[in-house]
Write a protein that holds these residues in place. Structure first.
Motif, PDB file in Angstrom:
ATOM      1  N   ARG A 102      -5.599  -3.148  18.728  1.00 33.78           N
ATOM      2  CA  ARG A 102      -4.449  -4.394  17.154  1.00 33.78           C
ATOM      3  C   ARG A 102      -5.402  -4.068  16.473  1.00 33.78           C
ATOM      4  NH1 ARG A 102      -1.197  -5.483  21.772  1.00 33.78           N
ATOM      5  NH2 ARG A 102       0.491  -6.492  21.213  1.00 33.78           N
ATOM      6  N   PHE A 125       1.916  -2.527  12.415  1.00 36.14           N
ATOM      7  CA  PHE A 125       1.005  -2.023  11.388  1.00 36.14           C
ATOM      8  C   PHE A 125      -0.303  -3.094  11.155  1.00 36.14           C
ATOM      9  CE2 PHE A 125       5.654  -0.943  11.478  1.00 36.14           C
ATOM     10  CZ  PHE A 125       5.999  -0.387  10.690  1.00 36.14           C
ATOM     11  N   ILE A 126      -1.031  -2.245  11.042  1.00 38.61           N
ATOM     12  CA  ILE A 126      -2.245  -3.003  10.505  1.00 38.61           C
ATOM     13  C   ILE A 126      -3.274  -2.714   9.921  1.00 38.61           C
ATOM     14  CG2 ILE A 126      -4.247  -3.459  12.320  1.00 38.61           C
ATOM     15  CD1 ILE A 126      -3.662  -1.687  14.593  1.00 38.61           C
ATOM     16  N   THR A 180      -7.542  -6.443   8.820  1.00 36.91           N
ATOM     17  CA  THR A 180      -7.134  -7.817  10.153  1.00 36.91           C
ATOM     18  C   THR A 180      -6.965  -6.441  11.611  1.00 36.91           C
ATOM     19  OG1 THR A 180      -5.358  -7.598   8.613  1.00 36.91           O
ATOM     20  CG2 THR A 180      -4.147  -8.364  10.235  1.00 36.91           C
ATOM     21  N   LEU A 240      -4.763  -7.983  14.693  1.00 33.46           N
ATOM     22  CA  LEU A 240      -3.592  -8.797  15.235  1.00 33.46           C
ATOM     23  C   LEU A 240      -3.969 -10.123  17.192  1.00 33.46           C
ATOM     24  CD1 LEU A 240      -2.453  -6.460  12.942  1.00 33.46           C
ATOM     25  CD2 LEU A 240      -1.136  -5.504  15.352  1.00 33.46           C
ATOM     26  N   ASP A 258       2.608  -9.266  18.185  1.00 35.42           N
ATOM     27  CA  ASP A 258       2.044 -10.462  17.286  1.00 35.42           C
ATOM     28  C   ASP A 258       3.179  -9.771  15.969  1.00 35.42           C
ATOM     29  OD1 ASP A 258       0.970 -11.411  14.412  1.00 35.42           O
ATOM     30  OD2 ASP A 258      -0.473 -10.651  14.540  1.00 35.42           O
ATOM     31  N   ASP A 270       3.914 -10.980  12.886  1.00 39.60           N
ATOM     32  CA  ASP A 270       3.769 -10.824  12.186  1.00 39.60           C
ATOM     33  C   ASP A 270       3.443  -9.219  11.845  1.00 39.60           C
ATOM     34  OD1 ASP A 270       4.146 -13.804  11.278  1.00 39.60           O
ATOM     35  OD2 ASP A 270       1.875 -13.493  11.639  1.00 39.60           O
ATOM     36  N   TYR A 271       3.053  -8.611  12.541  1.00 48.89           N
ATOM     37  CA  TYR A 271       2.735  -7.275  11.917  1.00 48.89           C
ATOM     38  C   TYR A 271       2.715  -5.853  12.722  1.00 48.89           C
ATOM     39  CZ  TYR A 271      -0.902  -9.120   9.257  1.00 48.89           C
ATOM     40  OH  TYR A 271      -1.616 -10.318   8.505  1.00 48.89           O
ATOM     41  N   GLU A 272       4.101  -6.300  13.956  1.00 46.94           N
ATOM     42  CA  GLU A 272       4.156  -5.756  15.054  1.00 46.94           C
ATOM     43  C   GLU A 272       6.051  -5.693  15.290  1.00 46.94           C
ATOM     44  OE1 GLU A 272       2.798  -5.042  18.670  1.00 46.94           O
ATOM     45  OE2 GLU A 272       1.994  -6.692  18.516  1.00 46.94           O
ATOM     46  N   PHE A 303       8.729  -2.244   7.349  1.00 44.60           N
ATOM     47  CA  PHE A 303       6.875  -4.028   7.392  1.00 44.60           C
ATOM     48  C   PHE A 303       6.805  -4.368   6.024  1.00 44.60           C
ATOM     49  CE2 PHE A 303       2.438  -4.449   7.147  1.00 44.60           C
ATOM     50  CZ  PHE A 303       2.840  -5.748   7.450  1.00 44.60           C
ATOM     51  N   PRO A 342       4.465  -5.156   3.239  1.00 47.17           N
ATOM     52  CA  PRO A 342       3.031  -5.206   3.105  1.00 47.17           C
ATOM     53  C   PRO A 342       2.558  -6.452   2.611  1.00 47.17           C
ATOM     54  CG  PRO A 342       3.664  -3.158   2.530  1.00 47.17           C
ATOM     55  CD  PRO A 342       4.589  -4.203   2.786  1.00 47.17           C
ATOM     56  N   ILE A 385      -2.695   0.750   5.789  1.00 45.34           N
ATOM     57  CA  ILE A 385      -2.193   0.471   6.736  1.00 45.34           C
ATOM     58  C   ILE A 385      -2.228   1.430   7.398  1.00 45.34           C
ATOM     59  CG2 ILE A 385       0.029  -0.636   7.179  1.00 45.34           C
ATOM     60  CD1 ILE A 385       0.003  -1.581   4.983  1.00 45.34           C
TER      61      ILE A 385
END
Length: 269
Positions: free
Chosen positions: A61, A198-199, A203, A205, A210, A212-214, A225, A227, A233
């Motif tokens: 992550r 999505f990292i 950032t 995770l 998470d 907010d990002y998965e 997603f 951004p 990313i």
């Protein structure tokens, strides 16, 4: 010996011993990915394509380097807008100062205007697990950095790999605040219920899932997603097949990555 650092080391060691004694094996190894800088590059000018290894911390992550990949089981190539495939592996150079430091990089000069796809694959054994990986990134060669070419910027197709991410958003629509859509493909077929992280660079995770990002892929393998800002990313997905075995391995672990250079605003806007 009650110091937290000693306790953390003992806990990690205990987990490794437990895994060995009980026959449990970690299902994740390090991820590989490729980068080529920003989305748009001037036609005929140079850029560097990087082959990197890492993203091992925090259960895959983060966006951090871990070591340097062994090149023998790897492929690395660029596909031009006309379909020409250029092998970059012979031109890779080492950026590290010592063994296993840094990453591999290759200089490349795009001669055609339009969308270029960088593709990396790997198939190797990791202890008693077969590791099958793919990584992609994209850039557009253009004679004007203010707009993309009118033709030759169609987005990517599926390569029928064991596991891969396919870009389903036109490059001209990549921008902060705009939906970014990918499709998870397993041997050429959509893979449902796959967890994609999505990292954004910089950032890390949350340790658990998470929100907010998965994202989880739908019945047709799609994930979306949005951004919040322009950035590189890293999208990552894993898939374990415990029934895929061979003489030297007792399971197969698939992973796929994609690095997307998301501009702060869409080209021409």
């Amino acid at each position: 010996m009650n110091h937290p650092k000693y306790f953390a080391k003992l806990t990690t060691l205990s987990l490794l011993i437990l895994a060995t004694c009980t026959g449990l094996k970690p299902t994740h190894a390090h991820d590989t990915w490729v980068e080529a800088g920003s989305l748009a590059h001037r036609q005929g000018d140079w850029l560097y394509v990087d082959l990197r290894l890492g993203n091992h911390g925090n259960n895959h992550r983060d966006f951090k380097l871990a070591s340097q990949i062994t090149l023998a089981p790897c492929t690395l190539e660029v596909s031009s807008p006309s379909g020409q495939r250029i092998d970059l592996k012979p031109s890779l150079t080492d950026t590290g100062n010592a063994e296993k430091e840094g990453y591999w990089t290759a200089k490349y000069i795009p001669q055609e205007a339009g969308l270029h796809e960088v593709l990396h694959t790997l198939d190797t054994l990791h202890h008693t697990t077969r590791a099958v990986k793919s990584g992609k990134t994209y850039f557009v060669s253009t004679d004007s950095l203010n707009k993309l070419p009118a033709s030759g910027t169609q987005y990517s197709t599926c390569h029928q790999l064991g596991l891969e991410l396919v870009l389903a958003t036109p490059p001209a629509e990549l921008a902060a605040g705009h939906p970014l859509r990918l499709q998870v493909m397993r041997s050429g077929k959509p893979l449902a219920n796959a967890s994609v992280a999505f990292i954004p660079r910089g950032t890390t995770l949350a340790s658990e899932r998470d929100p907010d990002y998965e994202r989880t892929s739908d019945a047709n393998g799609y994930v979306e997603f949005v951004p919040s800002e322009g950035n590189l990313i890293l999208a990552v997905v894993h898939h374990l097949e415990q029934d895929e075995t061979g003489p030297d391995y007792d399971q197969t672990h698939y992973s796929a990555t994609m690095v997307l250079p998301v501009p702060q605003r869409a080209f021409g806007k």
